[in-house]
Design a protein around this motif. Structure first.
Motif, PDB file in Angstrom:
ATOM      1  N   GLU A 161      11.156  -2.509  -6.348  1.00  0.00           N
ATOM      2  CA  GLU A 161      10.699  -1.545  -5.349  1.00  0.00           C
ATOM      3  C   GLU A 161      11.815  -1.227  -4.345  1.00  0.00           C
ATOM      4  N   LYS A 162      11.624  -0.120  -3.641  1.00  0.00           N
ATOM      5  CA  LYS A 162      12.569   0.336  -2.618  1.00  0.00           C
ATOM      6  C   LYS A 162      13.985   0.452  -3.185  1.00  0.00           C
ATOM      7  N   ASP A 163      14.065   1.148  -4.326  1.00  0.00           N
ATOM      8  CA  ASP A 163      15.364   1.426  -4.958  1.00  0.00           C
ATOM      9  C   ASP A 163      16.155   0.156  -5.256  1.00  0.00           C
ATOM     10  N   GLY A 164      15.431  -0.867  -5.704  1.00  0.00           N
ATOM     11  CA  GLY A 164      16.094  -2.097  -6.132  1.00  0.00           C
ATOM     12  C   GLY A 164      16.238  -3.160  -5.059  1.00  0.00           C
ATOM     13  N   HIS A 165      15.737  -2.905  -3.860  1.00  0.00           N
ATOM     14  CA  HIS A 165      15.844  -3.895  -2.782  1.00  0.00           C
ATOM     15  C   HIS A 165      14.622  -4.818  -2.711  1.00  0.00           C
ATOM     16  N   LEU A 184       0.817  -1.214   0.000  1.00  0.00           N
ATOM     17  CA  LEU A 184       0.000   0.000   0.000  1.00  0.00           C
ATOM     18  C   LEU A 184       0.851   1.264   0.000  1.00  0.00           C
ATOM     19  N   HIS A 185       1.995   1.228   0.648  1.00  0.00           N
ATOM     20  CA  HIS A 185       2.858   2.410   0.745  1.00  0.00           C
ATOM     21  C   HIS A 185       3.947   2.450  -0.327  1.00  0.00           C
ATOM     22  N   SER A 186       3.898   1.549  -1.289  1.00  0.00           N
ATOM     23  CA  SER A 186       4.926   1.506  -2.324  1.00  0.00           C
ATOM     24  C   SER A 186       4.649   2.534  -3.423  1.00  0.00           C
ATOM     25  N   LYS A 187       5.703   2.939  -4.119  1.00  0.00           N
ATOM     26  CA  LYS A 187       5.558   3.871  -5.240  1.00  0.00           C
ATOM     27  C   LYS A 187       4.767   3.230  -6.377  1.00  0.00           C
ATOM     28  N   SER A 188       4.998   1.946  -6.604  1.00  0.00           N
ATOM     29  CA  SER A 188       4.302   1.255  -7.699  1.00  0.00           C
ATOM     30  C   SER A 188       2.803   1.276  -7.496  1.00  0.00           C
ATOM     31  N   PHE A 189       2.374   1.139  -6.244  1.00  0.00           N
ATOM     32  CA  PHE A 189       0.939   1.170  -5.958  1.00  0.00           C
ATOM     33  C   PHE A 189       0.370   2.551  -6.238  1.00  0.00           C
ATOM     34  N   ARG A 190       1.076   3.596  -5.831  1.00  0.00           N
ATOM     35  CA  ARG A 190       0.572   4.953  -6.060  1.00  0.00           C
ATOM     36  C   ARG A 190       0.461   5.272  -7.549  1.00  0.00           C
ATOM     37  N   ARG A 191       1.374   4.733  -8.349  1.00  0.00           N
ATOM     38  CA  ARG A 191       1.345   5.042  -9.786  1.00  0.00           C
ATOM     39  C   ARG A 191       0.138   4.419 -10.493  1.00  0.00           C
ATOM     40  N   LEU A 192      -0.504   3.429  -9.886  1.00  0.00           N
ATOM     41  CA  LEU A 192      -1.652   2.789 -10.519  1.00  0.00           C
ATOM     42  C   LEU A 192      -2.796   3.770 -10.772  1.00  0.00           C
ATOM     43  N   SER A 225       4.836  -7.952 -12.185  1.00  0.00           N
ATOM     44  CA  SER A 225       4.330  -7.644 -10.843  1.00  0.00           C
ATOM     45  C   SER A 225       5.202  -8.320  -9.790  1.00  0.00           C
ATOM     46  N   LEU A 226       5.562  -9.572 -10.055  1.00  0.00           N
ATOM     47  CA  LEU A 226       6.432 -10.274  -9.116  1.00  0.00           C
ATOM     48  C   LEU A 226       7.816  -9.636  -9.094  1.00  0.00           C
ATOM     49  N   ARG A 227       8.310  -9.230 -10.247  1.00  0.00           N
ATOM     50  CA  ARG A 227       9.629  -8.587 -10.323  1.00  0.00           C
ATOM     51  C   ARG A 227       9.621  -7.257  -9.554  1.00  0.00           C
ATOM     52  N   VAL A 228       8.522  -6.542  -9.635  1.00  0.00           N
ATOM     53  CA  VAL A 228       8.413  -5.268  -8.915  1.00  0.00           C
ATOM     54  C   VAL A 228       8.582  -5.484  -7.419  1.00  0.00           C
ATOM     55  N   VAL A 229       7.859  -6.468  -6.866  1.00  0.00           N
ATOM     56  CA  VAL A 229       7.902  -6.650  -5.407  1.00  0.00           C
ATOM     57  C   VAL A 229       9.177  -7.353  -4.953  1.00  0.00           C
ATOM     58  N   GLU A 230       9.806  -8.120  -5.849  1.00  0.00           N
ATOM     59  CA  GLU A 230      11.013  -8.849  -5.456  1.00  0.00           C
ATOM     60  C   GLU A 230      12.294  -8.066  -5.707  1.00  0.00           C
ATOM     61  N   LYS A 231      12.333  -7.247  -6.780  1.00  0.00           N
ATOM     62  CA  LYS A 231      13.618  -6.677  -7.204  1.00  0.00           C
ATOM     63  C   LYS A 231      13.617  -5.169  -7.442  1.00  0.00           C
TER      64      LYS A 231
END
Length: 346
Positions: A144-148, A49-57, A136-142
């Protein structure tokens, strides 16, 4: 007081024996200290919910390209509708509502700008292909959070990876195709329930179709209004799953057939009609030209906010950059790079 442990004890006594209990999670790839207030699935929900990817939706297309009307769905409102419907089903079946919500909120984080048109373009251009589910899986695994990455639990990642049906059957009958958890299976089914209903609603609002065009056999099963259709679909799923003893997520054959029929009808009468399709052809051109511009120039890619991860090819890094864009960002960037700018006299 350790509130998390109280919640875990409540899960043990209240949830169905077929539900995933948070204390039974397979865990995260990297160990992290548990929160004293939230369970692992609540924590995952909040990370998403607090991720940048979620806000961009909120600025990514659902059906209509960058709609100006205030009431048309975006990828974000679609995600919230899936979450609400799935939580209703999960609560009725005594499944883990927090796990269900986390999967629902994260299921479309990898979607491109311009909806499935953008996805098709990247799939054509990237040598190993592109699909929003894997992204979507790549976003949450690799990414988001500046690549972490977000370091989510196994169950949430599994639900995200296996939520999509494409234009195939809801239950493909193939080993390993369905999510391992009932919560993930609920999200998979509620995803299609949400989008066939709200896409029909948006198409009617935009006068792309008239209600009289919708086949009567579909209306007779699903209902004539948005609220009635959602109510019937949700009740059907709950009742059929309960009749199966709660160990499976089911729909009646009649309801499943009507849902698939409506989806197929929407493809022919909304998604692929010329007035909608022509704009997406223009959007596809934007992504193609942006891709060709950045894939050949790492310096420009990083200058505009892209990132090269160690071991990734320029194709993958460019796809990551483009997939993360909102519709308006992609259009503005295209204008900046490829269209003449007004001359400013000092």
């Amino acid at each position: 007081m350790d509130i998390r442990r109280k919640i875990e004890e409540r899960e043990r006594s209240v949830l169905s024996p077929f539900a995933v209990k948070s204390f039974d999670s397979r865990g995260r790839e990297e160990t992290e200290e548990q929160c004293s207030v939230r369970t692992v699935f609540q924590h995952d929900r909040d990370k998403i919910l607090h991720s940048k990817s979620f806000r961009r939706l909120k600025h990514k297309t659902q059906v209509f390209l960058s709609p100006e009307g205030d009431h048309y769905r975006t990828r974000l409102t679609h995600t919230l509708e899936v979450s609400q419907i799935a939580r209703t089903v999960a609560r009725a079946l005594d499944l883990n509502e927090d796990l269900t919500e986390a999967i629902a909120l994260g299921h479309d984080l990898g979607h491109t700008p311009f909806g499935h048109a953008g996805e098709r373009v990247l799939n054509e251009l990237v040598p190993d292909g592109f699909h929003h589910v894997r992204q979507s899986l790549r976003v949450v695994e690799k990414l988001e959070k500046d690549g972490h990455g977000l370091n989510l639990t196994y169950e949430v990642r599994d639900g995200i990876l296996k939520h999509s049906k494409g234009i195939g059957p809801i239950d493909p009958g193939q080993p390993g195709a369905l999510p391992l958890t009932l919560e993930g299976q609920v999200v998979r089914r509620c995803d299609i329930l949400a989008y066939v209903n709200h896409d029909l609603d948006d198409a009617l609002r935009g006068e792309v179709i008239a209600f009289e065009q919708v086949p009567r056999d579909i209306v007779s099963v699903l209902g004539a209004t948005h609220g009635r259709r959602i109510d019937r679909m949700v009740r059907d799923m709950i009742e059929c799953s309960m009749a199966a003893g709660g160990s499976e997520i089911r729909q009646s054959q009649e309801m499943a057939h009507a849902v698939i029929s409506l989806r197929d009808w929407l493809y022919e009468n909304v998604y692929r009609i010329r007035s909608v399709h022509d704009d997406f052809n223009k959007a596809a051109r934007i992504l193609r030209e942006l891709y060709q511009y950045f894939v050949q120039d790492e310096e420009q890619l990083t200058a505009y906010g892209g990132r090269r991860r160690e071991g990734d090819s320029m194709d993958v890094s460019t796809a990551d950059f483009l997939a993360g864009m909102t519709d308006r960002y992609a259009m503005n960037l295209y204008h900046e790079l490829f269209l003449p700018q007004p001359w400013k006299i000092l």
